[in-house]
Design a protein around this motif. Sequence first.
Motif, mmCIF file in Angstrom:
data_model
loop_
_atom_site.group_PDB
_atom_site.id
_atom_site.type_symbol
_atom_site.label_atom_id
_atom_site.label_comp_id
_atom_site.label_asym_id
_atom_site.label_seq_id
_atom_site.Cartn_x
_atom_site.Cartn_y
_atom_site.Cartn_z
ATOM 1 N N LYS A 255 1.866 0.097 -5.727
ATOM 2 C CA LYS A 255 3.163 0.758 -5.534
ATOM 3 C C LYS A 255 3.162 2.134 -6.168
ATOM 4 O O LYS A 255 3.652 3.107 -5.568
ATOM 5 N N GLU A 256 2.611 2.240 -7.367
ATOM 6 C CA GLU A 256 2.576 3.530 -8.044
ATOM 7 C C GLU A 256 1.773 4.552 -7.244
ATOM 8 O O GLU A 256 2.181 5.711 -7.097
ATOM 9 N N THR B 213 6.330 -0.349 8.614
ATOM 10 C CA THR B 213 7.486 -0.308 7.708
ATOM 11 C C THR B 213 8.237 1.009 7.829
ATOM 12 O O THR B 213 9.050 1.326 6.967
ATOM 13 N N SER B 214 7.939 1.788 8.886
ATOM 14 C CA SER B 214 8.489 3.145 9.013
ATOM 15 C C SER B 214 8.090 3.996 7.816
ATOM 16 O O SER B 214 8.835 4.893 7.397
ATOM 17 N N MET B 215 6.917 3.713 7.284
ATOM 18 C CA MET B 215 6.330 4.398 6.134
ATOM 19 C C MET B 215 7.143 4.215 4.859
ATOM 20 O O MET B 215 6.968 4.952 3.890
ATOM 21 N N ARG B 216 8.044 3.220 4.855
ATOM 22 C CA ARG B 216 8.695 2.834 3.601
ATOM 23 C C ARG B 216 7.747 1.929 2.818
ATOM 24 O O ARG B 216 6.873 1.290 3.385
ATOM 25 N N ILE B 217 7.948 1.856 1.532
ATOM 26 C CA ILE B 217 7.119 0.998 0.679
ATOM 27 C C ILE B 217 7.780 -0.365 0.558
ATOM 28 O O ILE B 217 8.963 -0.469 0.218
ATOM 29 N N GLU C 187 11.626 4.310 -4.029
ATOM 30 C CA GLU C 187 12.145 2.947 -3.971
ATOM 31 C C GLU C 187 11.172 2.071 -3.192
ATOM 32 O O GLU C 187 10.421 2.550 -2.335
ATOM 33 N N ALA C 188 11.204 0.774 -3.502
ATOM 34 C CA ALA C 188 10.397 -0.204 -2.777
ATOM 35 C C ALA C 188 11.305 -1.333 -2.311
ATOM 36 O O ALA C 188 12.208 -1.754 -3.038
ATOM 37 N N ASP C 189 11.092 -1.797 -1.094
ATOM 38 C CA ASP C 189 11.957 -2.790 -0.466
ATOM 39 C C ASP C 189 11.292 -4.160 -0.431
ATOM 40 O O ASP C 189 10.090 -4.309 -0.670
ATOM 41 N N CYS C 190 12.096 -5.168 -0.072
ATOM 42 C CA CYS C 190 11.608 -6.487 0.301
ATOM 43 C C CYS C 190 12.039 -6.752 1.742
ATOM 44 O O CYS C 190 13.107 -6.295 2.162
ATOM 45 N N VAL C 191 11.219 -7.476 2.491
ATOM 46 C CA VAL C 191 11.503 -7.725 3.900
ATOM 47 C C VAL C 191 11.329 -9.202 4.214
ATOM 48 O O VAL C 191 10.731 -9.958 3.433
ATOM 49 N N ALA C 192 11.855 -9.605 5.365
ATOM 50 C CA ALA C 192 11.778 -11.012 5.767
ATOM 51 C C ALA C 192 10.493 -11.336 6.512
ATOM 52 O O ALA C 192 10.035 -12.481 6.481
#
Length: 386
Positions: A316-317, A167-171, A327-332
């Motif tokens: 997430k916390e 995720t490129s270290m994104r959440i 921030e936290a994302d959603c992906v396909a």
Amino acid sequence: MTTLAETKVLLEELVAFPTVSSDSNMAMIAHLASRLDGCGARVEIYLDPSGQKANLFATIGPETDGGIVLSGHTDVVPVADQDWATDPFLISEADGNLYGRGTCDMKGFIAAAVAMAPRFAETVRDRPIHFAFTHDEEIGCIGARALAQTLGEKGLRPSVAIIGEPTSMRIVEGHKGCYEYSTHFTGLEGHGSAPDRGINAVEYAARYVARLLDLKEALKARAPSRSRFDPPWTTINTGAVIGGHAHNVIPGLARVDWEMRPVQAGDAELVKSDLARFCAETLIPAMRAVSPDADIVTETIGEVDGLVPADENEAKEIVMELTGETEADCVAFGTEGGIFQAMGMSVVICGPGSIAQAHKPDEFLAEAQLSDCLQMLDRLGGRLSQ
């Protein structure tokens, strides 16, 4: 040797195991088990029915509920027919990137987690940390489903899962489901000069694909008004149409491989019921008017539920605290996250590398991403020492 250097060595070792989903992962599992056992982890290996594949579940810390799972899949997609500049099962370095099959999807995270095991062995106190390494994620999350059943039978109840997909270290806190199918058409072979005397399985497969395309367009109008996915609707993809042998032979067999990625359960039910009705009322009667043995059968390869964003999400916390992300994302794309969520865990996806590199020739993982992942896990070790 620094932890980063040790992790790179371990990653090189893991990439050298050609764990394509069609092949065994046993050698890699044995290697990981040996490393974790050497750190004092309690290691369990669970074989699949064939005995050629396995899941690994290991624990450092107390034998209590509420542990934190670090999860990764050991299998990789094939390299056949891909144009690689280097040997895909040997790590090569260039411009700060580590090239090789599985570097980002997702042996980089597995290497980082295992490299940090000695740190965890020193710091973990009241809350266990678990390592869950599975087989056959790429072909339907088969290993994760089996592991979920095993953990349930043993009464093991971790409460948090960090899935280290790239995720490129994104959440990432949510993703679509992934439902995969193969639909098999049985017709009647014959000479191409007399098409009415046979049942052309390829032509019926083509009509089925046309129905998939109609549904694909119809689903766009069903996108939830506040969908966070890109694209926001349930998608359908026809991955392969296989059948036929020669220009002048009526093909008696055909197969359509297809998938859908639901954003809501109702979409999946709509697609499946529409296709079942289309086959039962239109295609099969026409086929059986020529031969009573004609048939259409859909094989379920895997139905993996999506990861649903939760209002309260301890995972997430924790990862926000560890990474500094707000921030936290959603992906396909899909992961094993929904399976862990169904077990009652809070789940996030966060790992090194970009999904844009996954499944491609010359797949790579940026060394900087691996370093960031190690920092996150190091902070996790510190958190568990308090």
